[in-house]
Design an enzyme around this catalytic site. Structure first.
Site, PDB file in Angstrom:
ATOM      1  N   CYS A 234       6.976  -2.524 -12.468  1.00 57.95           N
ATOM      2  CA  CYS A 234       8.075  -1.645 -12.900  1.00 57.95           C
ATOM      3  C   CYS A 234       8.820  -2.197 -14.114  1.00 57.95           C
ATOM      4  O   CYS A 234       9.626  -1.489 -14.709  1.00 57.95           O
ATOM      5  CB  CYS A 234       9.069  -1.428 -11.759  1.00 57.95           C
ATOM      6  SG  CYS A 234       8.393  -0.497 -10.379  1.00 57.95           S
TER       7      CYS A 234
ATOM      8  N   CYS B  19       2.797   4.324  -4.037  1.00 58.51           N
ATOM      9  CA  CYS B  19       3.835   5.207  -4.598  1.00 58.51           C
ATOM     10  C   CYS B  19       4.069   4.949  -6.090  1.00 58.51           C
ATOM     11  O   CYS B  19       4.532   5.834  -6.798  1.00 58.51           O
ATOM     12  CB  CYS B  19       5.148   5.016  -3.852  1.00 58.51           C
ATOM     13  SG  CYS B  19       5.097   5.531  -2.134  1.00 58.51           S
TER      14      CYS B  19
ATOM     15  N   HIS C  68       4.040   1.307   3.647  1.00 60.39           N
ATOM     16  CA  HIS C  68       3.656   2.633   3.175  1.00 60.39           C
ATOM     17  C   HIS C  68       2.957   3.323   4.342  1.00 60.39           C
ATOM     18  O   HIS C  68       1.922   2.879   4.812  1.00 60.39           O
ATOM     19  CB  HIS C  68       2.727   2.557   1.961  1.00 60.39           C
ATOM     20  CG  HIS C  68       2.405   3.911   1.411  1.00 60.39           C
ATOM     21  ND1 HIS C  68       3.194   4.525   0.474  1.00 60.39           N
ATOM     22  CD2 HIS C  68       1.416   4.777   1.688  1.00 60.39           C
ATOM     23  CE1 HIS C  68       2.691   5.713   0.184  1.00 60.39           C
ATOM     24  NE2 HIS C  68       1.602   5.892   0.918  1.00 60.39           N
ATOM     25  N   CYS C  69       3.526   4.411   4.808  1.00 59.29           N
ATOM     26  CA  CYS C  69       3.013   5.105   5.988  1.00 59.29           C
ATOM     27  C   CYS C  69       1.918   6.089   5.592  1.00 59.29           C
ATOM     28  O   CYS C  69       2.165   7.008   4.810  1.00 59.29           O
ATOM     29  CB  CYS C  69       4.145   5.842   6.694  1.00 59.29           C
ATOM     30  SG  CYS C  69       3.608   6.716   8.168  1.00 59.29           S
TER      31      CYS C  69
ATOM     32  N   HIS D  51       7.429  -3.667  -4.494  1.00 61.03           N
ATOM     33  CA  HIS D  51       6.713  -2.617  -5.212  1.00 61.03           C
ATOM     34  C   HIS D  51       5.600  -2.070  -4.322  1.00 61.03           C
ATOM     35  O   HIS D  51       4.858  -2.812  -3.693  1.00 61.03           O
ATOM     36  CB  HIS D  51       6.106  -3.182  -6.504  1.00 61.03           C
ATOM     37  CG  HIS D  51       5.450  -2.142  -7.332  1.00 61.03           C
ATOM     38  ND1 HIS D  51       6.150  -1.354  -8.208  1.00 61.03           N
ATOM     39  CD2 HIS D  51       4.159  -1.742  -7.412  1.00 61.03           C
ATOM     40  CE1 HIS D  51       5.310  -0.513  -8.801  1.00 61.03           C
ATOM     41  NE2 HIS D  51       4.099  -0.736  -8.327  1.00 61.03           N
ATOM     42  N   CYS D  52       5.499  -0.755  -4.262  1.00 63.85           N
ATOM     43  CA  CYS D  52       4.431  -0.109  -3.506  1.00 63.85           C
ATOM     44  C   CYS D  52       3.385   0.391  -4.499  1.00 63.85           C
ATOM     45  O   CYS D  52       3.696   1.210  -5.371  1.00 63.85           O
ATOM     46  CB  CYS D  52       4.979   1.055  -2.684  1.00 63.85           C
ATOM     47  SG  CYS D  52       3.680   1.969  -1.829  1.00 63.85           S
TER      48      CYS D  52
ATOM     49  N   CYS E 293       9.259   0.639  -6.891  1.00 63.32           N
ATOM     50  CA  CYS E 293       9.842  -0.329  -5.971  1.00 63.32           C
ATOM     51  C   CYS E 293      10.698   0.397  -4.934  1.00 63.32           C
ATOM     52  O   CYS E 293      11.341   1.399  -5.227  1.00 63.32           O
ATOM     53  CB  CYS E 293      10.689  -1.336  -6.732  1.00 63.32           C
ATOM     54  SG  CYS E 293       9.695  -2.445  -7.748  1.00 63.32           S
TER      55      CYS E 293
ATOM     56  N   CYS F 259       9.932  -7.416 -11.032  1.00 65.11           N
ATOM     57  CA  CYS F 259       8.735  -6.655 -10.676  1.00 65.11           C
ATOM     58  C   CYS F 259       7.919  -6.452 -11.941  1.00 65.11           C
ATOM     59  O   CYS F 259       8.374  -5.795 -12.885  1.00 65.11           O
ATOM     60  CB  CYS F 259       9.119  -5.315 -10.051  1.00 65.11           C
ATOM     61  SG  CYS F 259       7.682  -4.264  -9.710  1.00 65.11           S
TER      62      CYS F 259
END
Length: 132
Positions: A8, A22, A32-33, A18-19, A25, A5
């Site tokens: 990160c 947020c 992602h809600c 990875h988000c 990872c 990643c």
């Protein structure tokens, strides 16, 4: 197998992602809600699925309650005065019920096929899915 990643600066296992919302990872990342403002992944997917099923059941109960409450024998003018808001909100409730039920159905199919939203959306660019 692990993947690196870049954000990160660490190796992550397959099915992790990875988000950007947020900033870290997530193992077996689904999505992602926006409603919970967190990533749905390995550690909370069961709770998310239970929440979606519960929402579907509750929306169905509310929709049917509003719909059947309107079947009342009274004069038309009194009926319109009594159920004016019901008439306005019924299409909104139906739309919400349809959306939540669709989400439940979609996630049920994905769980049965052992897929995540992230894997389905990026099936062409995820190397381990291209070899399968």
């Amino acid at each position: 197998d692990h993947y690196f990643c870049k954000e990160c600066q660490m190796y992550i296992p397959i099915r992790a992602s990875h988000c950007n919302n947020c900033g870290h990872c997530v193992l077996r990342r689904d999505h992602h809600c926006p409603w919970t403002n967190q990533c749905i992944g390995r550690d909370n997917h069961v709770y998310f699925y239970f929440w979606v099923i519960t929402e579907s059941i509750l929306m169905l109960i509310v929709f049917l309650d509003v719909l059947f409450s309107m079947f009342n024998k009274m004069e038309i003018t009194n009926w319109l005065k009594s159920y004016f808001l019901h008439i306005i909100f019924l299409p909104v409730l139906f739309f919400d019920l349809f959306q939540v039920a669709s989400l439940t159905f979609t996630h049920t199919l994905m769980i049965c096929n052992n897929k995540t939203v992230w894997e389905i959306k990026r099936a062409g660019s995820i190397t381990y899915l291209q070899n399968a």
